[in-house]
Design an enzyme around this catalytic site. Structure first.
Site, PDB file in Angstrom:
ATOM      1  N   ASP A   1     -11.664   0.344  -0.058  1.00 51.58           N
ATOM      2  CA  ASP A   1     -10.220   0.327  -0.319  1.00 51.58           C
ATOM      3  C   ASP A   1      -9.556   0.884   0.936  1.00 51.58           C
ATOM      4  O   ASP A   1      -8.968   1.952   0.930  1.00 51.58           O
ATOM      5  CB  ASP A   1      -9.898   1.185  -1.564  1.00 51.58           C
ATOM      6  CG  ASP A   1      -8.444   1.019  -2.017  1.00 51.58           C
ATOM      7  OD1 ASP A   1      -7.711   0.272  -1.352  1.00 51.58           O
ATOM      8  OD2 ASP A   1      -8.064   1.648  -3.018  1.00 51.58           O
TER       9      ASP A   1
ATOM     10  N   ASN B   1       0.811  -1.221   0.000  1.00 54.94           N
ATOM     11  CA  ASN B   1       0.000   0.000   0.000  1.00 54.94           C
ATOM     12  C   ASN B   1       0.852   1.282   0.000  1.00 54.94           C
ATOM     13  O   ASN B   1       2.012   1.263  -0.359  1.00 54.94           O
ATOM     14  CB  ASN B   1      -1.054  -0.021   1.107  1.00 54.94           C
ATOM     15  CG  ASN B   1      -2.319   0.666   0.622  1.00 54.94           C
ATOM     16  OD1 ASN B   1      -2.397   1.888   0.638  1.00 54.94           O
ATOM     17  ND2 ASN B   1      -3.267  -0.101   0.123  1.00 54.94           N
ATOM     18  N   ARG B   2       0.230   2.403   0.367  1.00 58.87           N
ATOM     19  CA  ARG B   2       0.819   3.717   0.057  1.00 58.87           C
ATOM     20  C   ARG B   2       1.687   4.304   1.164  1.00 58.87           C
ATOM     21  O   ARG B   2       1.418   4.103   2.349  1.00 58.87           O
ATOM     22  CB  ARG B   2      -0.312   4.718  -0.246  1.00 58.87           C
ATOM     23  CG  ARG B   2      -1.058   4.369  -1.512  1.00 58.87           C
ATOM     24  CD  ARG B   2      -2.208   5.329  -1.802  1.00 58.87           C
ATOM     25  NE  ARG B   2      -2.865   4.968  -3.058  1.00 58.87           N
ATOM     26  CZ  ARG B   2      -3.733   3.959  -3.173  1.00 58.87           C
ATOM     27  NH1 ARG B   2      -4.072   3.242  -2.118  1.00 58.87           N
ATOM     28  NH2 ARG B   2      -4.246   3.668  -4.343  1.00 58.87           N
TER      29      ARG B   2
ATOM     30  N   TYR C   1      -6.663 -11.435  -6.117  1.00 60.08           N
ATOM     31  CA  TYR C   1      -8.049 -11.006  -6.269  1.00 60.08           C
ATOM     32  C   TYR C   1      -8.885 -12.277  -6.298  1.00 60.08           C
ATOM     33  O   TYR C   1      -8.626 -13.165  -7.118  1.00 60.08           O
ATOM     34  CB  TYR C   1      -8.274 -10.308  -7.607  1.00 60.08           C
ATOM     35  CG  TYR C   1      -7.698  -8.920  -7.757  1.00 60.08           C
ATOM     36  CD1 TYR C   1      -6.324  -8.705  -7.722  1.00 60.08           C
ATOM     37  CD2 TYR C   1      -8.531  -7.833  -7.997  1.00 60.08           C
ATOM     38  CE1 TYR C   1      -5.806  -7.428  -7.906  1.00 60.08           C
ATOM     39  CE2 TYR C   1      -8.013  -6.559  -8.188  1.00 60.08           C
ATOM     40  CZ  TYR C   1      -6.650  -6.367  -8.144  1.00 60.08           C
ATOM     41  OH  TYR C   1      -6.139  -5.109  -8.333  1.00 60.08           O
TER      42      TYR C   1
ATOM     43  N   GLN D   1      -6.188  -4.921   4.254  1.00 53.85           N
ATOM     44  CA  GLN D   1      -6.739  -4.012   3.262  1.00 53.85           C
ATOM     45  C   GLN D   1      -7.818  -4.762   2.508  1.00 53.85           C
ATOM     46  O   GLN D   1      -7.554  -5.792   1.886  1.00 53.85           O
ATOM     47  CB  GLN D   1      -5.629  -3.569   2.280  1.00 53.85           C
ATOM     48  CG  GLN D   1      -6.052  -2.494   1.297  1.00 53.85           C
ATOM     49  CD  GLN D   1      -5.959  -1.080   1.888  1.00 53.85           C
ATOM     50  OE1 GLN D   1      -5.416  -0.891   2.981  1.00 53.85           O
ATOM     51  NE2 GLN D   1      -6.483  -0.094   1.179  1.00 53.85           N
TER      52      GLN D   1
ATOM     53  N   HIS E   1      -1.356  -9.869  -3.166  1.00 53.66           N
ATOM     54  CA  HIS E   1      -2.448  -9.072  -3.744  1.00 53.66           C
ATOM     55  C   HIS E   1      -3.413  -9.923  -4.591  1.00 53.66           C
ATOM     56  O   HIS E   1      -3.911  -9.450  -5.614  1.00 53.66           O
ATOM     57  CB  HIS E   1      -1.848  -7.941  -4.580  1.00 53.66           C
ATOM     58  CG  HIS E   1      -2.697  -6.715  -4.673  1.00 53.66           C
ATOM     59  ND1 HIS E   1      -3.976  -6.726  -5.184  1.00 53.66           N
ATOM     60  CD2 HIS E   1      -2.449  -5.431  -4.318  1.00 53.66           C
ATOM     61  CE1 HIS E   1      -4.459  -5.491  -5.148  1.00 53.66           C
ATOM     62  NE2 HIS E   1      -3.561  -4.690  -4.625  1.00 53.66           N
TER      63      HIS E   1
ATOM     64  N   GLU F   1      -5.761  -8.069   1.710  1.00 54.54           N
ATOM     65  CA  GLU F   1      -4.305  -7.979   1.813  1.00 54.54           C
ATOM     66  C   GLU F   1      -3.930  -7.785   3.277  1.00 54.54           C
ATOM     67  O   GLU F   1      -4.140  -6.708   3.831  1.00 54.54           O
ATOM     68  CB  GLU F   1      -3.799  -6.797   0.987  1.00 54.54           C
ATOM     69  CG  GLU F   1      -4.227  -6.828  -0.468  1.00 54.54           C
ATOM     70  CD  GLU F   1      -4.314  -5.429  -1.077  1.00 54.54           C
ATOM     71  OE1 GLU F   1      -3.273  -4.757  -1.171  1.00 54.54           O
ATOM     72  OE2 GLU F   1      -5.416  -4.986  -1.441  1.00 54.54           O
TER      73      GLU F   1
ATOM     74  N   HIS G   1       2.743   0.121  -3.256  1.00 56.82           N
ATOM     75  CA  HIS G   1       3.122  -1.283  -3.446  1.00 56.82           C
ATOM     76  C   HIS G   1       4.567  -1.477  -3.882  1.00 56.82           C
ATOM     77  O   HIS G   1       4.861  -2.276  -4.778  1.00 56.82           O
ATOM     78  CB  HIS G   1       2.180  -1.939  -4.454  1.00 56.82           C
ATOM     79  CG  HIS G   1       0.758  -2.074  -3.974  1.00 56.82           C
ATOM     80  ND1 HIS G   1       0.421  -2.227  -2.656  1.00 56.82           N
ATOM     81  CD2 HIS G   1      -0.425  -2.082  -4.653  1.00 56.82           C
ATOM     82  CE1 HIS G   1      -0.888  -2.325  -2.537  1.00 56.82           C
ATOM     83  NE2 HIS G   1      -1.440  -2.229  -3.728  1.00 56.82           N
TER      84      HIS G   1
HETATM   85  C1  GLA Z   1      -4.478  -1.692  -3.405  1.00 59.71           C
HETATM   86  C2  GLA Z   1      -4.762  -0.253  -3.216  1.00 59.71           C
HETATM   87  C3  GLA Z   1      -5.741   0.191  -4.241  1.00 59.71           C
HETATM   88  C4  GLA Z   1      -5.256  -0.125  -5.627  1.00 59.71           C
HETATM   89  C5  GLA Z   1      -4.968  -1.583  -5.741  1.00 59.71           C
HETATM   90  C6  GLA Z   1      -4.357  -1.935  -7.070  1.00 59.71           C
HETATM   91  O1  GLA Z   1      -5.373  -2.521  -2.847  1.00 59.71           O
HETATM   92  O2  GLA Z   1      -5.198   0.071  -1.934  1.00 59.71           O
HETATM   93  O3  GLA Z   1      -5.987   1.558  -4.093  1.00 59.71           O
HETATM   94  O4  GLA Z   1      -4.091   0.601  -5.888  1.00 59.71           O
HETATM   95  O5  GLA Z   1      -4.105  -1.986  -4.735  1.00 59.71           O
HETATM   96  O6  GLA Z   1      -5.070  -1.467  -8.142  1.00 59.71           O
END
Ligand code: GLA
Length: 381
Positions: free
Chosen positions: A279, A109-110, A211, A316, A209, A344, A135
């Site tokens: 998110d 994440n950020r 899905y 997340q 990550h 995540e 990421h």
């Molecule tokens: C994470 C982020 C999202 C996005 C996805 C990838 O989960 O929190 O905002 O960037 O990855 O698309």
């Protein structure tokens, strides 16, 4: 005397059949390795297929340590793909994959403005998401080639992936030696053990990550989710946590009781608008840092159940908000918004800039060790 011999014989036969049964189950745990193509710089990529006695199959490749495929039986034993991704290596190399199935590092994440300070020194990271670092940067652990080694134990098969991230990679201090071990057992648990050591003080926050879509197609809005968290970390317009730790009670973020993912996702809630859906990072309820249940998702039609267990403090929950129908994935399937969800497990986003969040600092001599389990089962109607 005779009786005693009869007893010995019965016990012996019993043990032999128990051992045979155990050997049989173990023999159904298998690993297959095959070449999966080459990268632009001509590095060979391998794909490992792990299978168990329940008919579950996990395909993992050495590029990005990506879970390329997870096939899981439904309540009547029908095995289907439950993850999003591409059929071939080229799909991952040529498209801008939204981190499908990948190992994320050094930092999941950020990190705001791609900056943080450690012991009075400021570090600048690659900014690859507006002004933020996301990421791991431009070439995070999802885009590197991992070394793989097969692992086998009595109850599980798997692969141990290793990668050494150079001092300064994507702006991070310290040479970081990372291993990620994926194992599959006959309880249909895909376990991920992460470890890392460094030669200089640094920050680290590893995750996966993947899905998921437990129905195997369509969207995930009817899946029911439970997240074992009374609190979450609200975000600002850049989807960076504000630093507040807020109660979920009375908000659409409350998944303490199972709730359809789509039930409240379009509400005019400030946090849902900022995230374009879910998110966010949930603050897991936990007494200690032992492996414990973080989330449970049920898809009623197939009966498939996914439980996520972790040693991490956060998770997340992301509902594929940025998928927009431009990606053609496995079997030519077009991934529309909400085609999959991610859970995540992690430390909280932007922790290096948030002194009130659990620390992500790793020092020389320390060992980063975390575990996450994705456990599949089914429930009856
Ligand atoms: C994470 C982020 C999202 C996005 C996805 C990838 O989960 O929190 O905002 O960037 O990855 O698309």
């Amino acid at each position: 005397m005779l009786n005693r011999w009869a007893m010995v014989l019965t016990v012996a036969i019993g043990s032999v059949s128990l051992l045979t049964a155990m050997a049989h189950a173990a023999s159904q745990l298998q690993i297959r390795k095959q070449p999966f193509g080459t990268t632009a710089s001509n590095e060979g990529i391998d794909l490992f297929t792990l299978t168990n006695a329940k008919g579950m199959e996990a395909d993992i490749m050495t590029y990005g340590g990506i879970i390329v495929s997870l096939k899981v039986p439904d309540r009547i034993g029908k095995v289907q793909e439950v993850t999003l991704g591409y059929d071939s290596l080229d799909g991952y190399l040529k498209n801008n994959s939204p981190y499908f199935g990948a190992i994320i590092g050094r930092y999941g994440n950020r990190i705001a403005q791609g900056r943080f300070s450690l012991s009075g020194r400021e570090y600048r990271l690659a900014t690859n998401n507006g002004e933020s670092h996301l990421h791991g940067g431009n070439r995070g652990f999802d885009k590197v080639v991992w070394k793989a080694e097969e692992v086998r134990s009595q109850n599980a098969v798997g692969i141990k992936l290793a990668y050494v991230s150079k001092d300064g990679e994507e702006g991070y201090p310290g040479m970081l030696s990372v291993t990620v071990t994926y194992t599959l057992n006959n309880n249909s648990e895909l376990r991920i053990d992460y470890s890392a050591t460094t030669d200089k003080e640094t920050v680290v926050n590893l995750t996966n990550h993947a899905y998921f879509n437990l129905a195997g197609s369509g969207d995930i809005l009817k899946h029911e989710a439970m997240i074992n968290a009374d609190r979450f970390t609200p975000v600002n317009a850049a989807v960076i946590p504000t630093g507040e730790i807020r109660s979920v009670s009375g908000t659409p973020m409350d998944f303490t009781k199972p709730m359809a993912i789509g039930a409240r996702i379009n509400q005019k809630d400030e946090q849902l608008i900022l995230g374009k859906g879910y998110d966010h990072n949930w603050v897991l309820n936990r007494k200690d840092n032992k492996l414990s249940l973080a989330a449970r998702v049920v898809e009623a039609a197939s009966g498939r159940v996914l439980e996520v267990l972790t040693t991490e403090p956060g998770i997340q929950f992301y509902t594929g908000n940025f998928l927009d129908g431009t990606i053609k994935g496995k079997g030519g399937r077009v991934y529309q918004q909400r085609a999959g969800f991610c859970l995540e497990t992690q430390h909280f986003p932007d922790s290096p800039n948030k002194p009130n969040f659990p620390s992500t600092v790793l020092k020389p001599g320390e060992k980063y060790v975390t575990t996450t389990v994705y456990k599949f089962s089914t429930q009856s109607k």
